[in-house]
Design an enzyme around this catalytic site. Structure first.
Site, PDB file in Angstrom:
ATOM      1  N   ASN A 106     102.536  81.978 -66.700  1.00 46.26           N
ATOM      2  CA  ASN A 106     102.530  82.332 -68.258  1.00 46.26           C
ATOM      3  C   ASN A 106     101.049  82.292 -68.223  1.00 46.26           C
ATOM      4  OD1 ASN A 106     102.465  82.747 -71.062  1.00 46.26           O
ATOM      5  ND2 ASN A 106     104.280  81.334 -71.050  1.00 46.26           N
ATOM      6  N   LYS A 123      99.778  78.647 -68.187  1.00 43.81           N
ATOM      7  CA  LYS A 123     100.215  77.449 -68.724  1.00 43.81           C
ATOM      8  C   LYS A 123     100.883  76.433 -68.110  1.00 43.81           C
ATOM      9  CE  LYS A 123     104.094  77.483 -72.626  1.00 43.81           C
ATOM     10  NZ  LYS A 123     104.973  78.362 -73.089  1.00 43.81           N
ATOM     11  N   ASN A 193     104.576  81.704 -79.112  1.00 45.09           N
ATOM     12  CA  ASN A 193     106.030  82.305 -79.471  1.00 45.09           C
ATOM     13  C   ASN A 193     106.890  81.276 -79.845  1.00 45.09           C
ATOM     14  OD1 ASN A 193     106.550  85.799 -78.313  1.00 45.09           O
ATOM     15  ND2 ASN A 193     104.899  84.496 -77.326  1.00 45.09           N
TER      16      ASN A 193
HETATM   17  N1  CDV Z   1     106.927  79.568 -76.091  1.00 46.52           N
HETATM   18  C1  CDV Z   1     106.916  78.135 -76.417  1.00 46.52           C
HETATM   19  O1  CDV Z   1     106.320  77.500 -75.578  1.00 46.52           O
HETATM   20  N2  CDV Z   1     107.640  77.713 -77.187  1.00 46.52           N
HETATM   21  C2  CDV Z   1     107.700  76.401 -77.586  1.00 46.52           C
HETATM   22  C3  CDV Z   1     109.242  76.089 -78.030  1.00 46.52           C
HETATM   23  C4  CDV Z   1     110.216  76.266 -77.192  1.00 46.52           C
HETATM   24  C5  CDV Z   1     109.292  74.766 -78.514  1.00 46.52           C
HETATM   25  C6  CDV Z   1     106.710  75.818 -78.412  1.00 46.52           C
HETATM   26  O2  CDV Z   1     106.247  74.598 -78.429  1.00 46.52           O
HETATM   27  O3  CDV Z   1     106.756  76.300 -79.760  1.00 46.52           O
END
Ligand code: CDV
Length: 308
Positions: A106, A123, A193
């Site tokens: 990611n 990520k 997101n």
């Molecule tokens: N895309 C993410 O990393 N979403 C996480 C949700 C799952 C908690 C976030 O930290 O916003």
């Protein structure tokens, strides 16, 4: 003053059926607006080119590969790089990366104003789970489709400043910010997101989620004396709501600009990178004040409370 005029380019929902070309056309429209408003840098969300596909369970993981980019730029995204060069705007956006040797990340990239990629981040703090979980209200299968990033938290000296990236869940972890802070970061760009409901705690809704989001950004900015540009994918994707919350935070931790909608929306702020100097040379002068001999941070992962 070293002013970087930043556009935080929130994207509204992207449906499963929307192709890359449709999304790129929306991003190009935001870039046009950013050019008209004098932006030096435009930041787009995590997984900007597609719907937030980790909510969908594919029995065969290879079936999710359609959501990944095998090269960057590619035919679908080349217009973004061309627009960056034409307007003289640096851009940053997130996408799912499939490397030539078969690794899935990611990822976010940063270009300079000529449209050349000058930075990449993968990520590290992947949320969610690997297998379908019937207990959850919705799936969050990032751990199924991605490997943890292998590039650390690099920063990039470009366009007259020091820039870093992190992605969504990374913002909840103080380590993310401090590692970039230790490299003198002056602006952190982060796309996200965030579902508006906790998949494991239905009563935790948008108000609490937004509180934790802002708490994380504001603390990260203040404690490391850095600007933060946090950019959401927002709204309802195939029945699943993402909370939004695009914001720009100054190095004292104040939110200086916020999106008002859950649609494609550009918010713009002139960010003086020299405003990071005061914090970095006084209360958060790390060389003067940190006591790393008392920090377990890199030698221990899990919490180990004392035996009662
Ligand atoms: N895309 C993410 O990393 N979403 C996480 C949700 C799952 C908690 C976030 O930290 O916003």
């Amino acid at each position: 003053m070293r002013t970087v005029t930043v556009g935080a380019a929130q994207l509204g929902p992207i449906q499963k059926a929307d192709g890359r070309q449709v999304v790129v056309a929306r991003m190009l429209a935001l870039l046009e607006e950013a050019a008209a408003k004098g932006c030096d840098l435009v930041v787009f969300p995590e997984l900007a080119l597609t719907t937030f596909f980790p909510r969908w369970h594919f029995e065969d993981r290879a079936d999710a590969d359609e959501w990944f980019e095998r090269e960057m730029p590619n035919a679908a995204t080349q217009p973004l790089f061309d627009a960056a060069r034409k307007h003289g705007i640096a851009i940053s956006f997130g996408f799912a990366e499939l490397t030539p040797d078969g690794h899935h990340f990611n990822t976010s990239i940063l270009t300079d104003k000529s449209g050349a990629i000058v930075g990449k981040y993968r990520k590290i703090h992947l949320p969610g789970h690997v297998e379908f979980d019937p207990e959850r209200t919705h799936q969050h299968l990032e751990k199924r489709y991605f490997e943890p990033g292998d590039l650390g938290f690099p920063v990039f000296a470009t366009e007259g400043g020091i820039f870093g990236m992190c992605i969504c869940n990374d913002r909840r972890w103080p380590e993310t910010w401090r590692v970039m802070g230790l490299q003198g970061v002056e602006m952190v760009m982060l796309g996200f997101n965030t579902p508006s409901v906790n998949s494991q705690k239905g009563e935790e809704g948008i108000e609490e989620r937004m509180f934790h989001h802002k708490l994380s950004l504001q603390a990260g900015a203040y404690q490391n004396a850095t600007w933060v540009v946090a950019v959401a994918k927002a709204g309802t994707e195939d029945g699943h709501h993402l909370m939004g919350g695009t914001a720009i935070v100054d190095p004292e931790g104040h939110i200086v600009a916020e999106a008002k909608s859950e649609d494609d929306e550009l918010i713009v702020h002139p960010c003086d990178l020299d405003a990071t100097r005061f914090g970095k040379t006084t209360i958060f002068n790390f060389a003067a004040h940190r006591r790393i001999e008392h920090c377990l941070i890199t030698s221990q992962t899990e919490a180990r409370p004392p035996v009662k």
